[in-house]
Design a protein around this motif. Structure first.
Motif, PDB file in Angstrom:
ATOM      1  N   SER A 115      -2.332  -7.471 -11.852  1.00  0.00           N
ATOM      2  CA  SER A 115      -3.591  -7.224 -12.557  1.00  0.00           C
ATOM      3  C   SER A 115      -4.455  -6.223 -11.799  1.00  0.00           C
ATOM      4  CB  SER A 115      -4.342  -8.541 -12.738  1.00  0.00           C
ATOM      5  OG  SER A 115      -5.595  -8.331 -13.371  1.00  0.00           O
ATOM      6  N   GLU A 116      -4.518  -6.364 -10.471  1.00  0.00           N
ATOM      7  CA  GLU A 116      -5.315  -5.451  -9.658  1.00  0.00           C
ATOM      8  C   GLU A 116      -4.783  -4.023  -9.725  1.00  0.00           C
ATOM      9  OE1 GLU A 116      -6.779  -8.675  -6.262  1.00  0.00           O
ATOM     10  OE2 GLU A 116      -5.096  -7.325  -5.873  1.00  0.00           O
ATOM     11  N   LEU A 117      -3.460  -3.881  -9.699  1.00  0.00           N
ATOM     12  CA  LEU A 117      -2.875  -2.546  -9.765  1.00  0.00           C
ATOM     13  C   LEU A 117      -3.006  -1.957 -11.157  1.00  0.00           C
ATOM     14  CD1 LEU A 117       0.337  -3.033  -7.595  1.00  0.00           C
ATOM     15  CD2 LEU A 117      -1.863  -2.046  -6.932  1.00  0.00           C
ATOM     16  N   ASP A 118      -2.921  -2.799 -12.181  1.00  0.00           N
ATOM     17  CA  ASP A 118      -3.106  -2.338 -13.556  1.00  0.00           C
ATOM     18  C   ASP A 118      -4.521  -1.795 -13.746  1.00  0.00           C
ATOM     19  OD1 ASP A 118      -2.112  -2.243 -16.430  1.00  0.00           O
ATOM     20  OD2 ASP A 118      -3.935  -3.457 -16.654  1.00  0.00           O
ATOM     21  N   ALA A 119      -5.504  -2.447 -13.111  1.00  0.00           N
ATOM     22  CA  ALA A 119      -6.884  -1.989 -13.198  1.00  0.00           C
ATOM     23  C   ALA A 119      -7.059  -0.611 -12.559  1.00  0.00           C
ATOM     24  CB  ALA A 119      -7.820  -2.993 -12.539  1.00  0.00           C
ATOM     25  N   LYS A 120      -6.161  -0.274 -11.622  1.00  0.00           N
ATOM     26  CA  LYS A 120      -6.197   1.041 -10.975  1.00  0.00           C
ATOM     27  C   LYS A 120      -5.356   2.068 -11.721  1.00  0.00           C
ATOM     28  CE  LYS A 120      -6.814  -0.929  -6.342  1.00  0.00           C
ATOM     29  NZ  LYS A 120      -6.252  -1.043  -4.973  1.00  0.00           N
ATOM     30  N   GLY A 121      -4.790   1.652 -12.864  1.00  0.00           N
ATOM     31  CA  GLY A 121      -4.002   2.566 -13.671  1.00  0.00           C
ATOM     32  C   GLY A 121      -2.544   2.644 -13.302  1.00  0.00           C
ATOM     33  N   LEU A 122      -2.081   1.703 -12.503  1.00  0.00           N
ATOM     34  CA  LEU A 122      -0.679   1.697 -12.085  1.00  0.00           C
ATOM     35  C   LEU A 122       0.021   0.490 -12.693  1.00  0.00           C
ATOM     36  CD1 LEU A 122       1.510   3.011 -10.319  1.00  0.00           C
ATOM     37  CD2 LEU A 122       0.789   1.514  -8.460  1.00  0.00           C
ATOM     38  N   ALA A 123       0.894   0.735 -13.643  1.00  0.00           N
ATOM     39  CA  ALA A 123       1.644  -0.345 -14.287  1.00  0.00           C
ATOM     40  C   ALA A 123       2.782  -0.788 -13.383  1.00  0.00           C
ATOM     41  CB  ALA A 123       2.185   0.118 -15.636  1.00  0.00           C
ATOM     42  N   ASP A 146       2.498   0.739   8.423  1.00  0.00           N
ATOM     43  CA  ASP A 146       1.111   1.007   8.049  1.00  0.00           C
ATOM     44  C   ASP A 146       1.110   1.898   6.816  1.00  0.00           C
ATOM     45  OD1 ASP A 146       1.775   3.551   8.974  1.00  0.00           O
ATOM     46  OD2 ASP A 146       0.821   3.239  10.905  1.00  0.00           O
ATOM     47  N   ALA A 147      -0.087   2.197   6.326  1.00  0.00           N
ATOM     48  CA  ALA A 147      -0.220   3.078   5.177  1.00  0.00           C
ATOM     49  C   ALA A 147      -0.577   4.478   5.667  1.00  0.00           C
ATOM     50  CB  ALA A 147      -1.277   2.538   4.226  1.00  0.00           C
ATOM     51  N   GLY A 148      -0.855   5.366   4.746  1.00  0.00           N
ATOM     52  CA  GLY A 148      -1.186   6.728   5.124  1.00  0.00           C
ATOM     53  C   GLY A 148       0.011   7.639   5.002  1.00  0.00           C
ATOM     54  N   PRO A 149      -0.223   8.938   4.825  1.00  0.00           N
ATOM     55  CA  PRO A 149       0.876   9.895   4.610  1.00  0.00           C
ATOM     56  C   PRO A 149       1.728  10.092   5.850  1.00  0.00           C
ATOM     57  CG  PRO A 149      -1.210  11.047   4.874  1.00  0.00           C
ATOM     58  CD  PRO A 149      -1.549   9.584   4.797  1.00  0.00           C
ATOM     59  N   PHE A 150       2.991  10.417   5.619  1.00  0.00           N
ATOM     60  CA  PHE A 150       3.905  10.777   6.704  1.00  0.00           C
ATOM     61  C   PHE A 150       3.738  12.265   6.992  1.00  0.00           C
ATOM     62  CE2 PHE A 150       6.444   7.302   4.614  1.00  0.00           C
ATOM     63  CZ  PHE A 150       6.268   6.371   5.624  1.00  0.00           C
ATOM     64  N   ASP A 165       0.833  -1.209   0.000  1.00  0.00           N
ATOM     65  CA  ASP A 165       0.000   0.000   0.000  1.00  0.00           C
ATOM     66  C   ASP A 165       0.865   1.256   0.000  1.00  0.00           C
ATOM     67  OD1 ASP A 165      -2.270  -1.565   0.031  1.00  0.00           O
ATOM     68  OD2 ASP A 165      -2.627  -1.334   2.180  1.00  0.00           O
ATOM     69  N   ARG A 166       1.946   1.219   0.788  1.00  0.00           N
ATOM     70  CA  ARG A 166       2.858   2.358   0.832  1.00  0.00           C
ATOM     71  C   ARG A 166       3.504   2.573  -0.535  1.00  0.00           C
ATOM     72  NH1 ARG A 166       2.949   6.352   3.982  1.00  0.00           N
ATOM     73  NH2 ARG A 166       2.966   5.045   5.848  1.00  0.00           N
ATOM     74  N   ALA A 167       3.942   1.500  -1.174  1.00  0.00           N
ATOM     75  CA  ALA A 167       4.584   1.611  -2.482  1.00  0.00           C
ATOM     76  C   ALA A 167       3.614   2.141  -3.529  1.00  0.00           C
ATOM     77  CB  ALA A 167       5.124   0.242  -2.903  1.00  0.00           C
ATOM     78  N   VAL A 168       2.371   1.683  -3.478  1.00  0.00           N
ATOM     79  CA  VAL A 168       1.354   2.131  -4.431  1.00  0.00           C
ATOM     80  C   VAL A 168       1.070   3.619  -4.243  1.00  0.00           C
ATOM     81  CG1 VAL A 168      -1.100   1.919  -5.009  1.00  0.00           C
ATOM     82  CG2 VAL A 168       0.300  -0.129  -4.725  1.00  0.00           C
ATOM     83  N   GLU A 169       1.161   4.092  -2.996  1.00  0.00           N
ATOM     84  CA  GLU A 169       0.937   5.521  -2.733  1.00  0.00           C
ATOM     85  C   GLU A 169       2.116   6.359  -3.211  1.00  0.00           C
ATOM     86  OE1 GLU A 169       1.738   9.112  -0.553  1.00  0.00           O
ATOM     87  OE2 GLU A 169       2.453   7.260   0.375  1.00  0.00           O
ATOM     88  N   ALA A 226       7.921   6.982 -10.100  1.00  0.00           N
ATOM     89  CA  ALA A 226       8.859   5.865 -10.032  1.00  0.00           C
ATOM     90  C   ALA A 226       8.231   4.593 -10.599  1.00  0.00           C
ATOM     91  CB  ALA A 226       9.284   5.621  -8.591  1.00  0.00           C
ATOM     92  N   GLU A 227       9.055   3.776 -11.211  1.00  0.00           N
ATOM     93  CA  GLU A 227       8.623   2.452 -11.650  1.00  0.00           C
ATOM     94  C   GLU A 227       8.516   1.552 -10.423  1.00  0.00           C
ATOM     95  OE1 GLU A 227      10.130  -0.251 -15.218  1.00  0.00           O
ATOM     96  OE2 GLU A 227      11.497  -0.329 -13.519  1.00  0.00           O
ATOM     97  N   LEU A 228       7.502   0.708 -10.396  1.00  0.00           N
ATOM     98  CA  LEU A 228       7.265  -0.159  -9.248  1.00  0.00           C
ATOM     99  C   LEU A 228       7.484  -1.615  -9.630  1.00  0.00           C
ATOM    100  CD1 LEU A 228       6.358  -0.530  -6.318  1.00  0.00           C
ATOM    101  CD2 LEU A 228       3.986  -0.519  -7.126  1.00  0.00           C
ATOM    102  N   VAL A 229       8.297  -2.313  -8.837  1.00  0.00           N
ATOM    103  CA  VAL A 229       8.538  -3.743  -9.023  1.00  0.00           C
ATOM    104  C   VAL A 229       8.101  -4.463  -7.752  1.00  0.00           C
ATOM    105  CG1 VAL A 229      10.230  -5.553  -9.506  1.00  0.00           C
ATOM    106  CG2 VAL A 229      10.513  -3.274 -10.525  1.00  0.00           C
ATOM    107  N   VAL A 230       7.194  -5.424  -7.897  1.00  0.00           N
ATOM    108  CA  VAL A 230       6.737  -6.233  -6.764  1.00  0.00           C
ATOM    109  C   VAL A 230       7.552  -7.521  -6.757  1.00  0.00           C
ATOM    110  CG1 VAL A 230       4.784  -7.332  -5.635  1.00  0.00           C
ATOM    111  CG2 VAL A 230       4.432  -5.256  -6.980  1.00  0.00           C
ATOM    112  N   LEU A 231       8.274  -7.748  -5.662  1.00  0.00           N
ATOM    113  CA  LEU A 231       9.224  -8.863  -5.568  1.00  0.00           C
ATOM    114  C   LEU A 231       8.788  -9.866  -4.512  1.00  0.00           C
ATOM    115  CD1 LEU A 231      12.118 -10.151  -6.017  1.00  0.00           C
ATOM    116  CD2 LEU A 231      12.894  -8.602  -4.196  1.00  0.00           C
TER     117      LEU A 231
END
Length: 222
Positions: A76-84, A144-148, A20-24, A31-36
């Protein structure tokens, strides 16, 4: 600004916080996002009998297949949200393998959960701690998620910590407040009454001088 973020996941609740933090952060930092995901290391040669090794390999193949499916589902879920995003899987000891993968993928930032599914007894998971020790790039351990919005930056006023403030400013919310702290360390519970520092008052004077120097350095950094 981080151009590539690697977020490590074992699909636990703690890892979801990291994702969630990375997606935010990824879109905001462009930045390009890689899920490992890191699968466990295979047993050492000769550690298991042939029968047990065969059973282990079947289980391992099933786990890798399951993890591959979860990675594809996440993408697939993140792509549906417009995040490649891109996905990656490695095998080996988790902490070192994540650090090695970050280096191989030329990551600018690694994000990991505070603890994994089997590490709930620790304040900071051994994998997260290991990644911070081994990775050459910056590491964000997300609880956790949410802004710092309130950020405390610890600094030893050396070159290694010089990048902490600019990176924190990039990661924090636009309306965030920042505090910096420098600790003048003393290992004993009480000041010495004799020895290298002389009297207690001499020791207090040394500490006060250190504090003033640190305040001046902090003011320059800020």
């Amino acid at each position: 600004m981080p151009a590539r973020i690697v977020v490590a996941t074992d699909f636990s609740d703690a890892a979801k916080h990291a994702l969630d933090r990375a997606v935010e952060l990824a879109p905001r930092l462009e930045a390009e996002l890689v899920v490992l995901h890191v699968a466990g290391a295979p047993p050492q040669r000769g550690a298991l009998s042939s029968d047990r090794l065969e059973a282990f390999e079947r289980l391992r193949a099933a786990q890798v297949g399951w993890a591959t499916g979860r990675l594809l589902k996440t993408a697939s879920e993140l792509d549906a949200k417009g995040l490649a995003v891109k996905t990656a899987m490695r095998q080996g000891p988790a902490a070192q393998t994540i650090a090695d993968a970050a280096d191989e993928l030329d990551a600018d930032l690694v994000i990991t959960g505070a603890r994994g599914s089997s590490e709930g007894v620790f304040k900071l998971g051994s994998v997260a701690e290991g990644v911070t020790r081994h990775a050459d790039c910056s590491v964000l351990v997300s609880r956790d998620a949410g802004p710092f919005r309130k950020v405390l930056i610890a600094t030893d006023l050396g070159k290694a910590s010089a990048s902490a403030l600019p990176l924190a400013r990039k990661l924090a919310a636009a309306d965030a407040s920042f505090d910096m702290i420098h600790v003048v360390a003393w290992q004993e519970e009480e000041a010495p009454t004799s020895g290298a520092f002389g009297s207690t008052s001499d020791f207090a004077a040394v500490i006060e001088a250190e504090r003033k120097d640190a305040d001046a350095d902090l003011a320059r950094v800020a």
